[in-house]
Design a protein around this motif. Structure first.
Motif, PDB file in Angstrom:
ATOM      1  N   ARG A  13       0.829  -1.202   0.000  1.00 21.98           N
ATOM      2  CA  ARG A  13       0.000   0.000   0.000  1.00 21.98           C
ATOM      3  C   ARG A  13       0.866   1.254   0.000  1.00 21.98           C
ATOM      4  O   ARG A  13       0.636   2.193  -0.769  1.00 21.98           O
ATOM      5  CB  ARG A  13      -0.895   0.013   1.241  1.00 21.98           C
ATOM      6  CG  ARG A  13      -2.129  -0.841   1.153  1.00 21.98           C
ATOM      7  CD  ARG A  13      -2.980  -0.611   2.378  1.00 21.98           C
ATOM      8  NE  ARG A  13      -4.207  -1.368   2.329  1.00 21.98           N
ATOM      9  CZ  ARG A  13      -5.309  -0.963   1.705  1.00 21.98           C
ATOM     10  NH1 ARG A  13      -5.305   0.196   1.061  1.00 21.98           N
ATOM     11  NH2 ARG A  13      -6.395  -1.703   1.706  1.00 21.98           N
ATOM     12  N   PRO A  72      -2.776  -9.845  -2.291  1.00 26.35           N
ATOM     13  CA  PRO A  72      -3.891  -9.440  -3.167  1.00 26.35           C
ATOM     14  C   PRO A  72      -4.114  -7.938  -3.202  1.00 26.35           C
ATOM     15  O   PRO A  72      -4.501  -7.390  -4.235  1.00 26.35           O
ATOM     16  CB  PRO A  72      -5.094 -10.171  -2.553  1.00 26.35           C
ATOM     17  CG  PRO A  72      -4.499 -11.354  -1.849  1.00 26.35           C
ATOM     18  CD  PRO A  72      -3.182 -10.885  -1.332  1.00 26.35           C
ATOM     19  N   VAL A  73      -3.867  -7.240  -2.077  1.00 22.98           N
ATOM     20  CA  VAL A  73      -4.101  -5.798  -2.061  1.00 22.98           C
ATOM     21  C   VAL A  73      -3.173  -5.085  -3.036  1.00 22.98           C
ATOM     22  O   VAL A  73      -3.552  -4.083  -3.671  1.00 22.98           O
ATOM     23  CB  VAL A  73      -3.937  -5.241  -0.626  1.00 22.98           C
ATOM     24  CG1 VAL A  73      -2.495  -5.345  -0.153  1.00 22.98           C
ATOM     25  CG2 VAL A  73      -4.410  -3.793  -0.565  1.00 22.98           C
ATOM     26  N   THR A  74      -1.959  -5.602  -3.189  1.00 20.40           N
ATOM     27  CA  THR A  74      -1.029  -5.010  -4.154  1.00 20.40           C
ATOM     28  C   THR A  74      -1.562  -5.162  -5.574  1.00 20.40           C
ATOM     29  O   THR A  74      -1.550  -4.213  -6.368  1.00 20.40           O
ATOM     30  CB  THR A  74       0.351  -5.676  -4.028  1.00 20.40           C
ATOM     31  OG1 THR A  74       0.829  -5.531  -2.693  1.00 20.40           O
ATOM     32  CG2 THR A  74       1.351  -5.054  -4.990  1.00 20.40           C
ATOM     33  N   ARG A  75      -2.052  -6.357  -5.891  1.00 15.29           N
ATOM     34  CA  ARG A  75      -2.637  -6.582  -7.218  1.00 15.29           C
ATOM     35  C   ARG A  75      -3.837  -5.671  -7.452  1.00 15.29           C
ATOM     36  O   ARG A  75      -3.958  -5.052  -8.509  1.00 15.29           O
ATOM     37  CB  ARG A  75      -3.047  -8.041  -7.337  1.00 15.29           C
ATOM     38  CG  ARG A  75      -3.764  -8.389  -8.639  1.00 15.29           C
ATOM     39  CD  ARG A  75      -4.468  -9.725  -8.514  1.00 15.29           C
ATOM     40  NE  ARG A  75      -5.444  -9.673  -7.413  1.00 15.29           N
ATOM     41  CZ  ARG A  75      -5.851 -10.740  -6.739  1.00 15.29           C
ATOM     42  NH1 ARG A  75      -5.379 -11.928  -7.009  1.00 15.29           N
ATOM     43  NH2 ARG A  75      -6.733 -10.616  -5.752  1.00 15.29           N
ATOM     44  N   ASP A  76      -4.705  -5.566  -6.445  1.00 10.71           N
ATOM     45  CA  ASP A  76      -5.919  -4.774  -6.617  1.00 10.71           C
ATOM     46  C   ASP A  76      -5.600  -3.295  -6.805  1.00 10.71           C
ATOM     47  O   ASP A  76      -6.218  -2.609  -7.637  1.00 10.71           O
ATOM     48  CB  ASP A  76      -6.843  -4.958  -5.407  1.00 10.71           C
ATOM     49  CG  ASP A  76      -7.333  -6.392  -5.272  1.00 10.71           C
ATOM     50  OD1 ASP A  76      -7.271  -7.126  -6.279  1.00 10.71           O
ATOM     51  OD2 ASP A  76      -7.763  -6.774  -4.162  1.00 10.71           O
ATOM     52  N   LEU A  77      -4.647  -2.779  -6.051  1.00  7.40           N
ATOM     53  CA  LEU A  77      -4.299  -1.364  -6.165  1.00  7.40           C
ATOM     54  C   LEU A  77      -3.627  -1.061  -7.495  1.00  7.40           C
ATOM     55  O   LEU A  77      -3.900  -0.028  -8.119  1.00  7.40           O
ATOM     56  CB  LEU A  77      -3.388  -0.956  -5.004  1.00  7.40           C
ATOM     57  CG  LEU A  77      -4.059  -0.915  -3.621  1.00  7.40           C
ATOM     58  CD1 LEU A  77      -3.034  -0.587  -2.545  1.00  7.40           C
ATOM     59  CD2 LEU A  77      -5.190   0.104  -3.606  1.00  7.40           C
ATOM     60  N   THR A 117      -4.083  -2.698 -10.281  1.00  4.19           N
ATOM     61  CA  THR A 117      -5.129  -2.787 -11.297  1.00  4.19           C
ATOM     62  C   THR A 117      -5.981  -1.528 -11.300  1.00  4.19           C
ATOM     63  O   THR A 117      -6.317  -0.992 -12.369  1.00  4.19           O
ATOM     64  CB  THR A 117      -6.011  -4.028 -11.041  1.00  4.19           C
ATOM     65  OG1 THR A 117      -5.193  -5.193 -11.049  1.00  4.19           O
ATOM     66  CG2 THR A 117      -7.088  -4.155 -12.113  1.00  4.19           C
ATOM     67  N   ALA A 118      -6.334  -1.035 -10.118  1.00  5.66           N
ATOM     68  CA  ALA A 118      -7.131   0.194 -10.040  1.00  5.66           C
ATOM     69  C   ALA A 118      -6.369   1.384 -10.604  1.00  5.66           C
ATOM     70  O   ALA A 118      -6.942   2.234 -11.308  1.00  5.66           O
ATOM     71  CB  ALA A 118      -7.524   0.452  -8.581  1.00  5.66           C
ATOM     72  N   GLU A 152      -6.382   1.149 -14.354  1.00  9.44           N
ATOM     73  CA  GLU A 152      -7.694   1.405 -14.943  1.00  9.44           C
ATOM     74  C   GLU A 152      -8.181   2.822 -14.708  1.00  9.44           C
ATOM     75  O   GLU A 152      -9.275   3.185 -15.173  1.00  9.44           O
ATOM     76  CB  GLU A 152      -8.711   0.412 -14.373  1.00  9.44           C
ATOM     77  CG  GLU A 152      -8.431  -1.031 -14.789  1.00  9.44           C
ATOM     78  CD  GLU A 152      -9.381  -2.013 -14.146  1.00  9.44           C
ATOM     79  OE1 GLU A 152     -10.159  -1.583 -13.252  1.00  9.44           O
ATOM     80  OE2 GLU A 152      -9.354  -3.198 -14.525  1.00  9.44           O
ATOM     81  N   LEU A 167       2.022  -7.724 -12.204  1.00 14.97           N
ATOM     82  CA  LEU A 167       0.741  -8.429 -12.279  1.00 14.97           C
ATOM     83  C   LEU A 167       0.897  -9.810 -12.915  1.00 14.97           C
ATOM     84  O   LEU A 167       0.122 -10.723 -12.605  1.00 14.97           O
ATOM     85  CB  LEU A 167      -0.276  -7.589 -13.069  1.00 14.97           C
ATOM     86  CG  LEU A 167      -0.719  -6.293 -12.379  1.00 14.97           C
ATOM     87  CD1 LEU A 167      -1.603  -5.473 -13.312  1.00 14.97           C
ATOM     88  CD2 LEU A 167      -1.463  -6.605 -11.092  1.00 14.97           C
ATOM     89  N   THR A 201      -8.940   4.496 -11.771  1.00 14.09           N
ATOM     90  CA  THR A 201      -9.940   4.748 -10.726  1.00 14.09           C
ATOM     91  C   THR A 201      -9.316   5.335  -9.462  1.00 14.09           C
ATOM     92  O   THR A 201     -10.001   5.468  -8.447  1.00 14.09           O
ATOM     93  CB  THR A 201     -10.679   3.443 -10.372  1.00 14.09           C
ATOM     94  OG1 THR A 201      -9.735   2.465  -9.935  1.00 14.09           O
ATOM     95  CG2 THR A 201     -11.445   2.914 -11.577  1.00 14.09           C
TER      96      THR A 201
END
Length: 572
Positions: free
Chosen positions: A38, A66-71, A73-74, A77, A143, A79
């Motif tokens: 983060r 997973p939080v690293t992947r989600d951030l 990706t966001a 994209e 990723l 967002t």
């Protein structure tokens, strides 16, 4: 307490304390990794130097939280936004959805993962967290590591194949690290292939040659383009290794084509067999030329269609202008997969009932009158086709395959479709059942008696009319089963029976009228020959023409087919 007991007690307490500390350190490490991910991403977003952003993202390559992947990706994209506080400090935030009357929304800190209290801003005062090609490339590399560790083996294999074909040397360490912990055989093979493909780009000639040799030994079809380029390598040993690998892959590809053709031929022959086995009974054993046999196939296919609709939204039909509506069970998704299990026996029973009705009303008056039976059943087939059009419409209807018939297995690069494997097993079961009925049951004994000498069987007290009815019903039911399976691999429409009636008669005649074994051999032989000629000639139409010509020549040589059925009847 004794001294020994005390020592044991202290030892147990020390061991428990040690495990507690280890567990606390582990979970603290996991939480720390997540917070590190983060923090790195939050700080990288607000950096103004794109090169520094890319380096910060690349430092996350070993982070698999997973939080690293989600951030990431966001961020990719778009967002995530940049919020500038009144004191000039910048932070990465997510927008909330709780807009007030003035259009201001709350924001959530990327670094803390919490809503910033007392902060509500308009979208227009926020800056987008933009990325350039260098940052996006760094994101992709991080990723990709996540994708290589996906829980679904198919997803892992897909990503491994993409990475290998890209031949990106920066991904080599990630692939090798994954290979050390991978346990699924197919994915392990994919990793070996991907690693070898990337090593073809190595600056070391020995590594390139060794990689080419491994790809050749594996029969790696996807690596042919890369090996073709490597065959022009300046180092003779490398070029020779690439040429040898290409030759090995070509040999492997020939075997793949051979077994693939054989499998497709067997599956096509099985489809012909499923279609023709009912005709072999009605035409071969009973001597009835039933031109409506194709429409009995359509009866089975439409029954499968009705059962499918009954299991889902319901049945809506308009025969002769009358509206018929039957509510369905409302099943969707995986629940709908069970419909085909019920469709199979219902297709058999429905087609058998139609066949018995046809035999009782038309066929029973036309035994030993082949021309009249041919014309009468041809007229029945036209009536049934028109009835299908009035009931279901002129267009084809859609029958969906259950998930357990929609996939395939790949064995040494030979693709084995589940629906084709099912029809092969289905044909084997039908042959076994038919053989058992004819040879191991009282009904089979009566059928064979009537077939060999109808008049003598009648004199012995055999009720030949009932035997005829049951035999014709059984053959018609088999046609319905064929229709139910054909609905999974082909179109279901009013004319589907006419498309297969010629092939059915051809199979029965080549095998020998009245011979079940001959029908089996003829169906499989025609199927394999058809697929082989198509593979050799690369022209399906010409292949079918040659098959038909070969059958005509064969019947000139053996007009009675492969096996001649002997009869004790004085009628011949």
């Amino acid at each position: 307490m004794t001294q020994t007991s005390a020592n044991k007690y202290r030892t147990s307490g020390t061991r428990a304390l040690r495990w507690l500390l280890v567990s606390m350190m582990f979970f603290a490490g996991v939480a720390g990794a997540a917070e590190a991910g983060r923090g790195v991403i939050a700080k990288a977003i607000v950096l103004e130097d794109a090169e520094a952003q890319a380096k910060a993202v690349e430092s996350l390559a070993g982070n698999t939280e997973p939080v690293t992947r989600d951030l990431l990706t966001a961020w990719k994209e778009g967002t995530i936004y940049i919020y500038t506080a009144p004191d000039g400090a910048k932070s990465a935030v997510f927008l909330g959805s709780d807009a007030d009357a003035e259009g201001n929304v709350g924001v959530t800190s990327v670094e803390m993962g919490e809503v910033l209290k007392g902060v509500r801003v308009a979208r227009t005062v926020l800056d987008s967290a933009d990325t350039d090609s260098g940052v996006r490339l760094a994101m992709k590399k991080v990723l990709d590591v996540f994708a290589l560790s996906a829980s679904d083996p198919a997803e892992r294999l897909r990503m491994i194949s993409e990475v290998g074909l890209a031949q990106d040397e920066t991904e080599l360490d990630a692939l090798q690290a994954r290979f050390k912990v991978e346990t699924v055989g197919d994915v392990q093979r994919g990793l070996r292939e991907a690693i070898a493909l990337i090593e073809l780009k190595s600056e070391d000639a020995g590594v390139r040659a060794a990689a080419a040799g491994r790809l050749g030994a594996m029969g790696s079809i996807p690596s042919r383009d890369a090996l073709t380029a490597l065959s022009a390598d300046a180092v003779p040993e490398v070029a020779a290794a690439a040429v040898g690998a290409l030759a090995a892959i070509e040999r492997h590809l020939n075997w793949v084509n051979f077994y693939g053709t054989l499998f497709r031929g067997l599956s096509l022959g099985s489809i012909l067999l499923v279609v023709a086995i009912g005709l072999a009974i009605t035409f071969g054993l009973m001597g009835v030329i039933n031109m409506a046999h194709g429409e009995l196939i359509a009866v089975g296919a439409y029954t499968a269609y009705l059962v499918q609709n009954l299991f889902s939204t319901g049945i809506e039909l308009s025969p002769f202008g009358m509206k018929i509506s039957i509510p369905g069970f409302g099943y969707t998704g995986s629940n709908l997969d069970t419909y085909f299990i019920f469709a199979l026996p219902l297709s058999f029973l429905t087609a058998a009932a139609v066949g018995i009705l046809l035999e009782r009303t038309v066929i029973r008056f036309l035994y030993r009158r082949p021309l009249e039976s041919l014309l009468a059943t041809w007229g029945v087939s036209l009536v049934l086709q028109q009835l299908f059009r009035l009931t279901f419409g002129s267009n084809n209807v859609q029958v969906y395959s259950p998930s357990w018939l929609s996939g395939n297995w790949t064995v040494f690069d030979v693709i084995l479709g589940w629906n084709r494997l099912f029809v092969i097993a289905f044909a084997v079961a039908i042959i076994a059942g038919t053989w058992g009925l004819l040879t191991k049951t009282p009904l089979g004994l009566l059928i064979r008696a009537v077939m060999q000498n109808r008049q003598m069987a009648a004199c012995m007290g055999v009720r030949t009319e009932r035997v005829n009815m049951m035999t014709f019903g059984f053959g018609s039911g088999l046609a319905g089963l064929a229709g139910a399976f054909i609905s999974q691999i082909g179109n279901v429409g009013p004319g589907m029976g006419q498309e297969r009636i010629v092939d059915s008669f051809m199979t029965v005649v080549v095998g020998g009228v009245g011979s079940i074994a001959g029908t089996v051999i003829a169906a499989l032989g025609i199927g394999v020959l058809d697929q082989s000629l198509q593979q050799i000639l690369l022209n399906p139409v010409l292949g079918k023409i040659l098959v038909l010509g070969g059958i005509i020549l064969f019947l000139q040589w053996r007009p009675a087919g492969l096996f001649v059925t002997k009869s004790r009847s004085l009628e011949g």
